[in-house]
Motif scaffolding. Structure first.
Motif, PDB file in Angstrom:
ATOM      1  N   ARG A  75      19.336  32.855  23.241  1.00 51.53           N
ATOM      2  CA  ARG A  75      19.391  31.613  24.129  1.00 51.53           C
ATOM      3  C   ARG A  75      18.154  31.760  24.984  1.00 51.53           C
ATOM      4  NH1 ARG A  75      22.025  29.180  29.646  1.00 51.53           N
ATOM      5  NH2 ARG A  75      22.135  31.967  29.493  1.00 51.53           N
ATOM      6  N   ALA A  76      17.697  32.564  25.587  1.00 48.88           N
ATOM      7  CA  ALA A  76      16.474  32.740  26.764  1.00 48.88           C
ATOM      8  C   ALA A  76      15.339  32.076  25.973  1.00 48.88           C
ATOM      9  CB  ALA A  76      16.319  33.826  27.409  1.00 48.88           C
ATOM     10  N   HIS A  77      15.792  32.917  25.001  1.00 45.22           N
ATOM     11  CA  HIS A  77      14.193  32.923  23.461  1.00 45.22           C
ATOM     12  C   HIS A  77      13.689  31.725  23.840  1.00 45.22           C
ATOM     13  CE1 HIS A  77      11.683  32.937  20.053  1.00 45.22           C
ATOM     14  NE2 HIS A  77      11.315  34.006  20.695  1.00 45.22           N
ATOM     15  N   ARG A  78      14.610  31.050  23.285  1.00 43.30           N
ATOM     16  CA  ARG A  78      14.611  29.135  22.758  1.00 43.30           C
ATOM     17  C   ARG A  78      14.591  28.532  23.911  1.00 43.30           C
ATOM     18  NH1 ARG A  78      19.960  28.297  21.452  1.00 43.30           N
ATOM     19  NH2 ARG A  78      20.405  27.660  23.376  1.00 43.30           N
ATOM     20  N   GLU A  79      15.006  29.001  24.696  1.00 43.18           N
ATOM     21  CA  GLU A  79      14.408  28.082  26.289  1.00 43.18           C
ATOM     22  C   GLU A  79      13.309  28.322  26.272  1.00 43.18           C
ATOM     23  OE1 GLU A  79      17.159  28.699  29.652  1.00 43.18           O
ATOM     24  OE2 GLU A  79      18.623  27.637  28.832  1.00 43.18           O
ATOM     25  N   LEU A  80      12.925  29.460  26.490  1.00 42.38           N
ATOM     26  CA  LEU A  80      11.209  29.702  26.170  1.00 42.38           C
ATOM     27  C   LEU A  80      10.191  29.030  25.223  1.00 42.38           C
ATOM     28  CD1 LEU A  80      11.297  33.126  28.392  1.00 42.38           C
ATOM     29  CD2 LEU A  80      10.570  30.882  29.245  1.00 42.38           C
ATOM     30  N   PHE A  81      10.184  29.249  23.837  1.00 35.76           N
ATOM     31  CA  PHE A  81       9.838  29.319  23.129  1.00 35.76           C
ATOM     32  C   PHE A  81      10.371  27.796  22.341  1.00 35.76           C
ATOM     33  CE2 PHE A  81       8.784  33.842  24.042  1.00 35.76           C
ATOM     34  CZ  PHE A  81       7.659  33.745  24.834  1.00 35.76           C
ATOM     35  N   ASP A  82      10.943  26.994  22.437  1.00 32.40           N
ATOM     36  CA  ASP A  82      11.627  26.239  21.762  1.00 32.40           C
ATOM     37  C   ASP A  82      10.397  25.638  21.013  1.00 32.40           C
ATOM     38  OD1 ASP A  82      13.479  24.798  19.963  1.00 32.40           O
ATOM     39  OD2 ASP A  82      13.369  23.348  21.343  1.00 32.40           O
ATOM     40  N   ALA A  83       9.527  24.996  22.237  1.00 36.05           N
ATOM     41  CA  ALA A  83       8.236  23.763  21.283  1.00 36.05           C
ATOM     42  C   ALA A  83       7.698  24.930  20.776  1.00 36.05           C
ATOM     43  CB  ALA A  83       8.014  23.390  22.446  1.00 36.05           C
ATOM     44  N   ALA A  84       7.423  26.171  21.776  1.00 40.42           N
ATOM     45  CA  ALA A  84       6.096  26.923  20.293  1.00 40.42           C
ATOM     46  C   ALA A  84       6.530  27.335  19.143  1.00 40.42           C
ATOM     47  CB  ALA A  84       5.736  27.733  21.200  1.00 40.42           C
ATOM     48  N   ARG A  85       7.643  27.796  19.224  1.00 36.70           N
ATOM     49  CA  ARG A  85       7.852  28.405  18.059  1.00 36.70           C
ATOM     50  C   ARG A  85       7.089  29.116  17.288  1.00 36.70           C
ATOM     51  NH1 ARG A  85      13.055  25.707  15.889  1.00 36.70           N
ATOM     52  NH2 ARG A  85      13.215  24.403  17.621  1.00 36.70           N
ATOM     53  N   PRO A  86       7.120  30.427  17.892  1.00 39.89           N
ATOM     54  CA  PRO A  86       6.160  32.313  17.323  1.00 39.89           C
ATOM     55  C   PRO A  86       7.279  32.411  16.292  1.00 39.89           C
ATOM     56  CG  PRO A  86       7.649  32.594  19.841  1.00 39.89           C
ATOM     57  CD  PRO A  86       7.468  30.871  19.246  1.00 39.89           C
ATOM     58  N   ALA A  87       6.192  33.452  15.331  1.00 47.91           N
ATOM     59  CA  ALA A  87       7.336  33.563  14.276  1.00 47.91           C
ATOM     60  C   ALA A  87       8.315  35.090  15.921  1.00 47.91           C
ATOM     61  CB  ALA A  87       6.666  34.824  13.664  1.00 47.91           C
ATOM     62  N   ALA A  88       9.184  35.175  15.281  1.00 49.29           N
ATOM     63  CA  ALA A  88      10.071  36.201  16.142  1.00 49.29           C
ATOM     64  C   ALA A  88      10.990  37.125  15.314  1.00 49.29           C
ATOM     65  CB  ALA A  88      11.104  35.030  17.186  1.00 49.29           C
ATOM     66  N   THR A  89      11.939  37.823  15.869  1.00 49.98           N
ATOM     67  CA  THR A  89      11.967  39.302  15.123  1.00 49.98           C
ATOM     68  C   THR A  89      12.995  40.040  16.794  1.00 49.98           C
ATOM     69  OG1 THR A  89       9.818  39.693  13.696  1.00 49.98           O
ATOM     70  CG2 THR A  89      11.800  41.545  14.367  1.00 49.98           C
ATOM     71  N   MET A  90      14.603  39.518  16.063  1.00 48.43           N
ATOM     72  CA  MET A  90      14.845  40.824  16.772  1.00 48.43           C
ATOM     73  C   MET A  90      16.458  41.547  16.091  1.00 48.43           C
ATOM     74  SD  MET A  90      18.724  38.836  18.998  1.00 48.43           S
ATOM     75  CE  MET A  90      18.220  37.602  19.388  1.00 48.43           C
ATOM     76  N   VAL A  91      15.813  42.887  17.020  1.00 47.95           N
ATOM     77  CA  VAL A  91      16.192  44.320  16.113  1.00 47.95           C
ATOM     78  C   VAL A  91      17.619  44.307  17.552  1.00 47.95           C
ATOM     79  CG1 VAL A  91      16.130  46.548  15.644  1.00 47.95           C
ATOM     80  CG2 VAL A  91      13.961  44.316  14.841  1.00 47.95           C
TER      81      VAL A  91
END
Length: 167
Positions: free
Chosen positions: A110-126
């Protein structure tokens, strides 16, 4: 610098109040940088790579027990490092999030989406077994890219060198 080499040099006070730009390297965010011998961020050509960042801010861990707010704080640390190069959230092309418990994935996401929703970088969560301090719930990494960044940094170094030569 235009060939993608990592530039090394003198420490200068940069765009970060508590950090320093070291001709392509940014540091000054945590005690582990000196202890373990790494930089918070390194420019290599038109790319900037930000090392693992946590909610360690001003000598303490912020938001203990709150994965959402720790994630925002950790990204804040990483984005401040990028700001030393004049980069913003729009220049981020990849994020990595390391979390210590799967139950925190939704809040971290949720925090990632709030920050990067417009930019949409490639993302990984481990999910990892743990971080360097057990109070840390999330650690993030950022990679950023801006075409022409290397030439801009090279021009700034040339300008600073010329200013240093003036009587």
């Amino acid at each position: 610098m235009t060939d993608g080499r990592i530039v090394r040099g003198e420490v200068e006070h940069g765009a970060l109040g508590h950090g320093a730009v070291v001709r392509g390297r940014v540091g000054g965010f945590s005690p582990w940088e000196d202890e373990f011998g790494y930089s918070r961020a390194v420019a290599a050509g038109d790319h900037v790579h930000v090392a693992g960042s946590t909610a360690w801010v001003d000598g303490r861990i912020e938001h203990e027990g709150d994965p959402y707010r720790q994630t925002l704080a950790a990204f804040g640390v990483g984005l401040k490092a990028l700001a030393a190069y004049g980069l913003t959230i729009d220049d981020v092309v990849r994020t990595r999030m390391y979390i210590t418990h799967v139950r925190d994935a939704e809040e971290v996401g949720r925090a990632h989406r709030e920050l990067f929703d417009a930019a949409r970088p490639a993302a990984t969560m481990v999910v990892v077994e743990g971080l360097i301090d057990s109070r840390m719930m999330v650690e993030i990494e950022l990679d950023a890219y801006r075409s022409g960044l290397a030439k801009t940094l090279e021009a700034l170094e040339t300008l600073e060198a010329l200013e240093g030569e003036q009587p």
